[in-house]
Enzyme design. Sequence first.
Site, mmCIF file in Angstrom:
data_model
loop_
_atom_site.group_PDB
_atom_site.id
_atom_site.type_symbol
_atom_site.label_atom_id
_atom_site.label_comp_id
_atom_site.label_asym_id
_atom_site.label_seq_id
_atom_site.Cartn_x
_atom_site.Cartn_y
_atom_site.Cartn_z
ATOM 1 C CB SER A 141 0.787 3.024 2.805
ATOM 2 O OG SER A 141 0.912 2.747 1.422
ATOM 3 C CE1 TYR A 154 -2.337 -1.197 3.041
ATOM 4 C CE2 TYR A 154 -1.696 0.307 1.268
ATOM 5 C CZ TYR A 154 -1.367 -0.448 2.387
ATOM 6 O OH TYR A 154 -0.073 -0.447 2.855
#
Length: 252
Positions: A141, A154
């Site tokens: 990501s 995350y």
Amino acid sequence: MRFTGKVVIITGSGAGIGQAAAVAFAREGAKVVVNSVTEKSGAETLALVEKQGGEGIYVQGDVSKSEDVKKIVAATIGRFGTVDVLVNVAGIVIAGRADNTREEDWDKMMDVNAKGTFMMIREVLPCMLEKHHGSIVNIASIAAQKGLKDRFAYSASKGAVLSMSHSLAAEYVDQGIRCNVVCPGTILTPSLQYRIDHAENPEAMKADFFARQPIGRLGKPEEVAEAILFAADDAAGFMTSAVVSINGGMII
């Protein structure tokens, strides 16, 4: 048809980026193993694969559970005899800062995003090592490359994916196995659309997501899928430990 005869496992391919990748691989001739926790979404993706004229199977499973990981790979080898490409898409995001992230949310994201990626890799490696050939594409990501607010755990989990990918590439570079990473920015997947629709102020949330994309829009799953195919392709055989960032200008 650059993947004709190749067997590709795509975790988390019931929707979004994983589903787009499954369709793209099928279009290019691959035999696609669809994986999702939810049977309905997995069946939908498999139908799209077959609509492309591709051959595939669906294997239900949660990549955070070792028995499910073993099932996914065993079913693949049982049906197709080998694994040529592994694409680790399965992942979850739970918002939170360092001061308000719950321990159970930290554990859940680490289990799915980081440990799930690790266990899938570990399970396919013997097959790839035996034939001295294989391609692994891990989806990390933009959060692994750039600090994002409200994405503490995350970011940590996707940072782990990025780091383990570099380690894997170094470890097996002389054994015919490549590992590359795709780092998406904000992509308009069904899960993101759901979060927007159910936010306290959907328009404000949507505006916030758009504002952090210098390119002026959100990404499409199909755009990320094209990067995945490139990284997986033997035509990119000199590329390993690379990071392909599809981020709409979030890092310039």
